[in-house]
Design an enzyme around this catalytic site. Structure first.
Site, PDB file in Angstrom:
ATOM      1  N   HIS A   1      11.942  -0.433 -13.521  1.00  0.00           N
ATOM      2  CA  HIS A   1      11.643  -1.855 -13.746  1.00  0.00           C
ATOM      3  C   HIS A   1      11.686  -2.569 -12.399  1.00  0.00           C
ATOM      4  CE1 HIS A   1      12.783  -5.971 -15.715  1.00  0.00           C
ATOM      5  NE2 HIS A   1      11.573  -5.974 -15.195  1.00  0.00           N
TER       6      HIS A   1
ATOM      7  N   HIS B   1       0.803  -1.232   0.000  1.00  0.00           N
ATOM      8  CA  HIS B   1       0.000   0.000   0.000  1.00  0.00           C
ATOM      9  C   HIS B   1       0.837   1.284   0.000  1.00  0.00           C
ATOM     10  CE1 HIS B   1       0.862   1.131   4.199  1.00  0.00           C
ATOM     11  NE2 HIS B   1       1.042  -0.169   4.332  1.00  0.00           N
TER      12      HIS B   1
END
Ligand code: JB3
Length: 214
Positions: A149, A140
């Site tokens: 990446h 979260h």
């Protein structure tokens, strides 16, 4: 109705994206790749030419998928392709594998690619052209920059901040509330428990290898 799609690059990353696009029933025009012959068939799609073949289609009639991946050793080709075509008003499609779980309020910017089995939890925001590769978990309220990446199986706990152009290697783990500065590389399998400044390389412990005596 979504627009037909041109894929930039025809290597391993593109192959996985094309599989997702087919499962989503997207209309695919073809691939542009300077290292393939025009008119040849790659991953079941026509090769249209090098990158300038995109300009045979107006920005209004097609969308683009950036099929070039990003690894620490490359020279930023993925980012430069995104910036070049974005500056010419072409739109990069945001792509999410249907097997990924994305919480309702997650924000994914243009060109973000979320691969199979990924989990992204509530409150997280991911900026342009970043890849969240297979099986990664982003907890979260994370903030992920542009051209990042996150490699397969990496785990970011809650409220982690990741700068632009960061590579988080396969299976790396980042504990909660850590900040990783722009351009840094987190080696595969690293466990990060402190903030990382810009342009750092984090090396994990490596396996010892011995021959088996018989
Ligand atoms: O680790 C994972 C799961 N995936 C990696 C991915 C993130 O990055 C994957 O294993 C690869 O290491 C890498 O995938 P990518 O970028 O597809 O690499 P490769 O298989 O080497 O293919 C690169 C493709 O880009 C080739 O087909 C090149 O010909 C093409 N290419 C090179 N220069 C270009 C250009 N394509 C375009 N459109 N424009 C160029 O300038």
């Amino acid at each position: 109705m979504t627009k037909p799609i041109i894929i930039l690059g025809g290597g391993g990353h593109a192959k996985v994206l094309i599989d997702i696009l087919r499962r989503l029933n997207c209309r695919l025009v073809g691939i542009v790749d300077p290292n393939q012959s025009v008119g040849s068939v790659l991953h079941g799609l026509n090769v249209l030419g090098a990158d300038n073949a995109v300009f045979n289609y107006s920005a209004a009639e097609v969308e683009l998928i950036n099929g070039v991946g990003s690894l620490p050793k490359d020279k930023g080709l993925r980012a430069s392709l995104f910036n070049t075509f974005n500056d010419k008003s072409y739109h990069f499609k945001t792509l999410v594998d249907p097997t990924a779980f994305i919480a309702a309020d997650v924000e994914l910017s243009d060109g973000v690619q979320v691969m199979a089995g990924v989990i992204i939890q509530a409150g997280t925001k991911i900026a342009e052209n970043s890849i969240v590769n297979s099986g990664a978990i982003i907890e979260h309220d994370c903030r992920i920059g542009r051209h990042v990446h996150i490699a397969p199986g990496a785990v970011l706990s809650g409220t982690v901040e990741v700068g632009d152009y960061v590579h988080i290697g396969t299976g790396a783990k980042i504990i909660q509330s850590i900040s990783i500065g722009a351009g840094s590389i987190i080696g595969a399998g690293s466990v990060v428990t402190q903030d990382i400044a810009c342009s750092q390389i984090v090396y994990p412990p490596r396996s010892k290898i011995k021959s088996i005596e018989r």
